[in-house]
Design a protein around this motif. Structure first.
Motif, PDB file in Angstrom:
ATOM      1  N   LYS A 153      33.447  41.431  32.052  1.00  0.00           N
ATOM      2  CA  LYS A 153      32.537  41.882  33.131  1.00  0.00           C
ATOM      3  C   LYS A 153      33.187  42.981  33.970  1.00  0.00           C
ATOM      4  N   GLN A 154      33.594  44.031  33.284  1.00  0.00           N
ATOM      5  CA  GLN A 154      34.365  45.085  33.939  1.00  0.00           C
ATOM      6  C   GLN A 154      33.548  45.912  34.920  1.00  0.00           C
ATOM      7  N   ASN A 155      32.229  45.839  34.863  1.00  0.00           N
ATOM      8  CA  ASN A 155      31.390  46.622  35.764  1.00  0.00           C
ATOM      9  C   ASN A 155      30.788  45.794  36.890  1.00  0.00           C
ATOM     10  N   VAL A 156      31.286  44.559  37.088  1.00  0.00           N
ATOM     11  CA  VAL A 156      30.765  43.674  38.124  1.00  0.00           C
ATOM     12  C   VAL A 156      31.823  43.506  39.213  1.00  0.00           C
TER      13      VAL A 156
ATOM     14  N   TYR B 203      43.220  47.703  36.096  1.00  0.00           N
ATOM     15  CA  TYR B 203      42.711  47.195  34.829  1.00  0.00           C
ATOM     16  C   TYR B 203      42.775  48.279  33.754  1.00  0.00           C
ATOM     17  N   PHE B 204      43.094  47.854  32.538  1.00  0.00           N
ATOM     18  CA  PHE B 204      42.935  48.695  31.348  1.00  0.00           C
ATOM     19  C   PHE B 204      42.314  47.824  30.270  1.00  0.00           C
ATOM     20  N   ILE B 205      41.232  48.299  29.643  1.00  0.00           N
ATOM     21  CA  ILE B 205      40.575  47.550  28.568  1.00  0.00           C
ATOM     22  C   ILE B 205      40.550  48.454  27.340  1.00  0.00           C
ATOM     23  N   PRO B 206      41.635  48.442  26.546  1.00  0.00           N
ATOM     24  CA  PRO B 206      41.708  49.352  25.386  1.00  0.00           C
ATOM     25  C   PRO B 206      40.723  49.009  24.280  1.00  0.00           C
ATOM     26  N   ASN B 207      40.318  47.725  24.187  1.00  0.00           N
ATOM     27  CA  ASN B 207      39.263  47.334  23.253  1.00  0.00           C
ATOM     28  C   ASN B 207      38.557  46.121  23.837  1.00  0.00           C
ATOM     29  N   PRO B 208      37.368  45.755  23.342  1.00  0.00           N
ATOM     30  CA  PRO B 208      36.589  44.681  23.981  1.00  0.00           C
ATOM     31  C   PRO B 208      37.297  43.336  24.052  1.00  0.00           C
ATOM     32  N   HIS B 209      38.349  43.117  23.246  1.00  0.00           N
ATOM     33  CA  HIS B 209      39.011  41.816  23.194  1.00  0.00           C
ATOM     34  C   HIS B 209      40.313  41.772  23.981  1.00  0.00           C
ATOM     35  N   LEU B 210      40.661  42.837  24.682  1.00  0.00           N
ATOM     36  CA  LEU B 210      41.978  42.900  25.319  1.00  0.00           C
ATOM     37  C   LEU B 210      41.854  43.483  26.727  1.00  0.00           C
TER      38      LEU B 210
ATOM     39  N   GLY C 226      62.155  39.815  52.018  1.00  0.00           N
ATOM     40  CA  GLY C 226      60.964  40.458  51.483  1.00  0.00           C
ATOM     41  C   GLY C 226      61.341  41.632  50.606  1.00  0.00           C
ATOM     42  N   GLY C 227      60.401  42.035  49.747  1.00  0.00           N
ATOM     43  CA  GLY C 227      60.678  43.144  48.840  1.00  0.00           C
ATOM     44  C   GLY C 227      59.474  43.514  48.013  1.00  0.00           C
ATOM     45  N   LEU C 228      59.740  44.043  46.825  1.00  0.00           N
ATOM     46  CA  LEU C 228      58.697  44.559  45.950  1.00  0.00           C
ATOM     47  C   LEU C 228      58.748  43.871  44.593  1.00  0.00           C
ATOM     48  N   LYS C 229      57.569  43.746  43.960  1.00  0.00           N
ATOM     49  CA  LYS C 229      57.460  43.189  42.614  1.00  0.00           C
ATOM     50  C   LYS C 229      56.632  44.125  41.749  1.00  0.00           C
ATOM     51  N   ILE C 230      56.910  44.127  40.447  1.00  0.00           N
ATOM     52  CA  ILE C 230      56.136  44.907  39.499  1.00  0.00           C
ATOM     53  C   ILE C 230      56.075  44.150  38.185  1.00  0.00           C
ATOM     54  N   GLY C 231      54.959  44.313  37.463  1.00  0.00           N
ATOM     55  CA  GLY C 231      54.837  43.596  36.195  1.00  0.00           C
ATOM     56  C   GLY C 231      53.530  43.917  35.494  1.00  0.00           C
ATOM     57  N   THR C 232      53.218  43.109  34.512  1.00  0.00           N
ATOM     58  CA  THR C 232      52.006  43.303  33.730  1.00  0.00           C
ATOM     59  C   THR C 232      51.449  41.956  33.298  1.00  0.00           C
ATOM     60  N   MET C 233      50.133  41.918  33.066  1.00  0.00           N
ATOM     61  CA  MET C 233      49.443  40.705  32.642  1.00  0.00           C
ATOM     62  C   MET C 233      48.499  41.049  31.507  1.00  0.00           C
ATOM     63  N   VAL C 234      48.372  40.126  30.541  1.00  0.00           N
ATOM     64  CA  VAL C 234      47.552  40.344  29.346  1.00  0.00           C
ATOM     65  C   VAL C 234      46.605  39.172  29.154  1.00  0.00           C
ATOM     66  N   ASP C 235      45.346  39.469  28.861  1.00  0.00           N
ATOM     67  CA  ASP C 235      44.366  38.486  28.398  1.00  0.00           C
ATOM     68  C   ASP C 235      43.840  38.967  27.051  1.00  0.00           C
ATOM     69  N   TRP C 236      44.085  38.175  25.997  1.00  0.00           N
ATOM     70  CA  TRP C 236      43.720  38.575  24.635  1.00  0.00           C
ATOM     71  C   TRP C 236      42.749  37.534  24.073  1.00  0.00           C
ATOM     72  N   TYR C 237      41.528  37.976  23.817  1.00  0.00           N
ATOM     73  CA  TYR C 237      40.505  37.072  23.292  1.00  0.00           C
ATOM     74  C   TYR C 237      40.811  36.718  21.840  1.00  0.00           C
ATOM     75  N   TRP C 238      40.700  35.403  21.522  1.00  0.00           N
ATOM     76  CA  TRP C 238      40.892  34.944  20.159  1.00  0.00           C
ATOM     77  C   TRP C 238      39.568  34.504  19.534  1.00  0.00           C
ATOM     78  N   THR C 239      39.033  33.381  20.015  1.00  0.00           N
ATOM     79  CA  THR C 239      37.783  32.896  19.451  1.00  0.00           C
ATOM     80  C   THR C 239      37.205  31.803  20.338  1.00  0.00           C
ATOM     81  N   GLU C 240      35.872  31.666  20.347  1.00  0.00           N
ATOM     82  CA  GLU C 240      35.186  30.577  21.045  1.00  0.00           C
ATOM     83  C   GLU C 240      35.671  30.399  22.486  1.00  0.00           C
TER      84      GLU C 240
END
Length: 350
Positions: free
Chosen positions: A40-43, A168-175, A215-229
């Protein structure tokens, strides 16, 4: 004859045109593929989340006694003998509360989260049954008789607050990829108490405490990869550096009076360290998640493994002994602090 032929041609053309319109309408009425917009990238939404943590804290440099497993080699002085008895933490529950705002269609998100864990552990050791085997302290015992027992109690308060922004980056519909950065605040303290006692119930108590607020700064990355059902693979990796105030104290008291001018009401050890220092932290989360789009909401349920590592915090200060005016050399034992275990999360978009 010509008019009849023309009429037939007109009817055929109308039928073909009608068929074409019907086919076009039928195609436009077909629903989009199920994976056309999994995220739901447009919501534009707000997303509260709640997490249950079931973690254990692990550290080194927490030895408090040695329990002999064979007879002493003789009356001459010897070195460490036996199995090290160490302070360990139990698995304890904690929580994390989060709130985020996703700005569509610009694909950026702002998130606030607070993490809280209160961890503790209790250990005890007793003298071996054999008369030639002993329980000895790894701290000075300050007792006239051999130890009959030793106990250890340890507790940690762990609190962090993060204010993060991700793209956000959505390189394909499942990632779905998130590039994350922002500020973090931590206030962490640990209290470790060791008691030695002999058969006459005389005792020695050692108490080590440290506290860090920074206190300080943090940086990182997160991934959601669709598999099935509606099943996804979710992973997060972050690192951060904080600067803050550090305080470490070591105090030892005893009920035994070795000499007539010794005062048992005064600590035999009482050292304080204060400084401003950096602390480096790393966080990793990995596991499956269930994510589903509903008409008005999107729901995510995650359950997986989380590891948080902290460097430059866990330090134990020991020293040599001497008269009040004599020098005391400092021995520093240090290790990383790791918090790890099960993390479950429920997130609902509104």
């Amino acid at each position: 004859m010509t008019s009849v032929f023309s009429l037939r041609c007109a009817l055929a053309a109308c039928m073909c045109f009608g068929t074409s319109l019907y086919s076009t309408a039928k195609k436009t009425e077909e629903p989009p593929p199920f994976d056309a917009d999994l995220f739901k990238q447009n919501v534009q939404v707000i997303s509260p989340s709640v997490e249950f943590l079931y973690w254990v804290v692990q550290e080194s440099c927490l030895d408090y006694a040695l329990k002999m497993q064979h007879s002493a080699w003789g009356s001459t002085a010897s070195y460490a003998q036996g199995r090290y008895e160490t302070a360990t933490y139990d698995i304890d529950p904690g929580f994390r509360l989060g709130f985020s705002f996703f700005r569509a269609p610009r694909l950026w998100e702002m998130k606030w989260q607070y993490t809280r864990l209160g961890a503790s552990g209790k250990n005890s050791s007793s003298k071996p049954s054999a008369s030639t085997e002993y329980l000895t302290g790894t701290w000075p015992q300050i007792l006239p008789a051999p130890l009959s027992g030793a106990t250890s109690h340890i507790h940690m308060n762990y609190n962090t607050f993060d204010m993060l922004i991700d793209r956000y980056f959505i390189p394909n519909p499942h990632l779905r990829l998130r590039l994350i950065g922002g500020g973090t605040v931590a206030w962490i303290n640990q209290d470790w108490k060791v008691d030695y006692f002999d058969a006459a119930l005389r005792s020695t108590t050692i108490r080590n405490r440290w506290r860090f607020i920074g206190g300080g700064l943090k940086i990182g990355t997160m991934v959601d990869w669709y598999w099935t059902e509606n099943i996804y693979l979710t992973a997060l990796g972050m690192s951060g550096i904080l600067m803050g105030s550090y305080r470490n104290t070591s105090k030892q008291t005893t009920t035994y009076q070795p000499a007539g001018d010794d005062n048992p009401t005064v600590p035999i050890r009482d050292a304080i360290l204060r400084d401003t220092r950096p602390a480096f932290t790393m966080q990793g989360i990995f596991g499956p998640s269930w994510q589903k789009n509903f008409k008005n909401n999107r729901v995510e349920v995650f359950a997986g493994y989380e590891l948080n590592i902290w460097f430059n915090l866990q330090e134990i200060y020991r020293s040599t002994s001497g008269t009040a005016s004599a020098a005391k050399e400092t021995w520093i034992n240090s290790s990383m602090t790791a918090l790890q275990g099960l993390t479950t999360r429920l997130t609902v978009d509104f």
